[in-house]
Design a protein around this motif. Structure first.
Motif: not given
Length: 263
Positions: A46-59
């Motif tokens: 996902v552009p711009f927020i991909g890394a943060a989104l993946a981290l947020a989905l991890l739990p």
């Protein structure tokens, strides 16, 4: 909810149970783990927020694997939909899991920000954005320093979130309280978790050595290069399968339905 203090040898039991449960449902558990990895990988696109989104989905995704393990202990075949268990538990718990994911993303990005003070952000960019890693880069003192700082800071972060998704999902604990209870459970059971980590490290090393020995016996070095990655993924699937048992034995709650307690 009651915190259980377990002996150090329980760490070995957790590893054994993880492996045993994985081999009870190898196709389901390995398939779900690959779906878990694919979900996080797609999120990073996902552009711009991909890394943060993946981290947020991890739990939430980790909770899905724990729920799959719980099903496997009952002799059931966990279906792919179990991966999104965290988002099928009612609005209140879905909201709590989203808050927990946001806190995890913020914490991880914060420790990455700290690592930029060591090497100017080289390690953080490589980890979060990707790129080509070179031998010269790895040998740089600043790069190694940033890596060690990140690892040191990640340990307390991982303890805060180790049990938190399960506490939110199965016990209805608020996100902030779940972090406290998770950290305290890990602190009280540090010996068992240390043994658990050391045993898993030994299992990983033995698996890699075995692959190398097989390649040597076959006289085919290429075999090791081809086999190490899939073997490592299967070992990771077994590791994630075992996480459920670290939670199951650390907490009890007589108020939850029997089918949600330890099998």
């Amino acid at each position: 909810m009651k915190l259980n203090i377990v002996p150090a040898r329980t760490g070995i039991t957790w590893v054994k149970l993880g492996c045993k449960t994985f081999f009870q449902q190898p196709l389901a558990m390995s398939g779900l783990f690959f779906m878990f990895m694919a979900l996080l990988s797609i999120a990073t696109l996902v552009p711009f927020i991909g890394a943060a989104l993946a981290l947020a989905l991890l739990p939430a995704a980790t909770l899905g694997l724990m729920a799959a393990t719980q099903e496997a202990t009952k002799g059931k075949f966990p279906m792919p939909s179990i991966l999104i268990s965290a988002f099928r538990a009612g609005k209140q718990r879905v909201r709590a899991m989203m808050v927990l994911g946001a806190l995890y993303a913020a914490g991880f990005l914060a420790l990455m920000a700290v690592s930029t003070l060591v090497d100017g952000g080289q390690f953080a960019r490589l980890y979060l954005v990707g790129g080509k890693i070179t031998e010269d880069m790895v040998l740089q003192g600043n790069f190694q320093g940033a890596m060690w700082v990140t690892m040191a800071l990640y340990l307390p972060l991982s303890l805060l979130f180790w049990h938190a998704p399960a506490l939110v999902h199965w016990h209805g604990v608020t996100p902030v309280k779940s972090l406290f209870f998770s950290f305290m459970a890990c602190y009280k059971n540090w010996a068992a978790l240390a043994v658990y980590g050391l045993v898993w490290a030994g299992v990983f090393v033995m698996a890699m050595v075995l692959v190398t020995l097989v390649a040597a016996l076959l006289g085919n070095p290429t075999f090791a290069a081809l086999a190490i990655f899939p073997v490592a993924l299967l070992m990771m699937a077994m590791f994630f399968t075992s996480i459920y048992f670290t939670f199951r034995d650390s907490f009890t709650d007589t108020d939850v339905p029997a089918d949600q307690q330890a099998a």
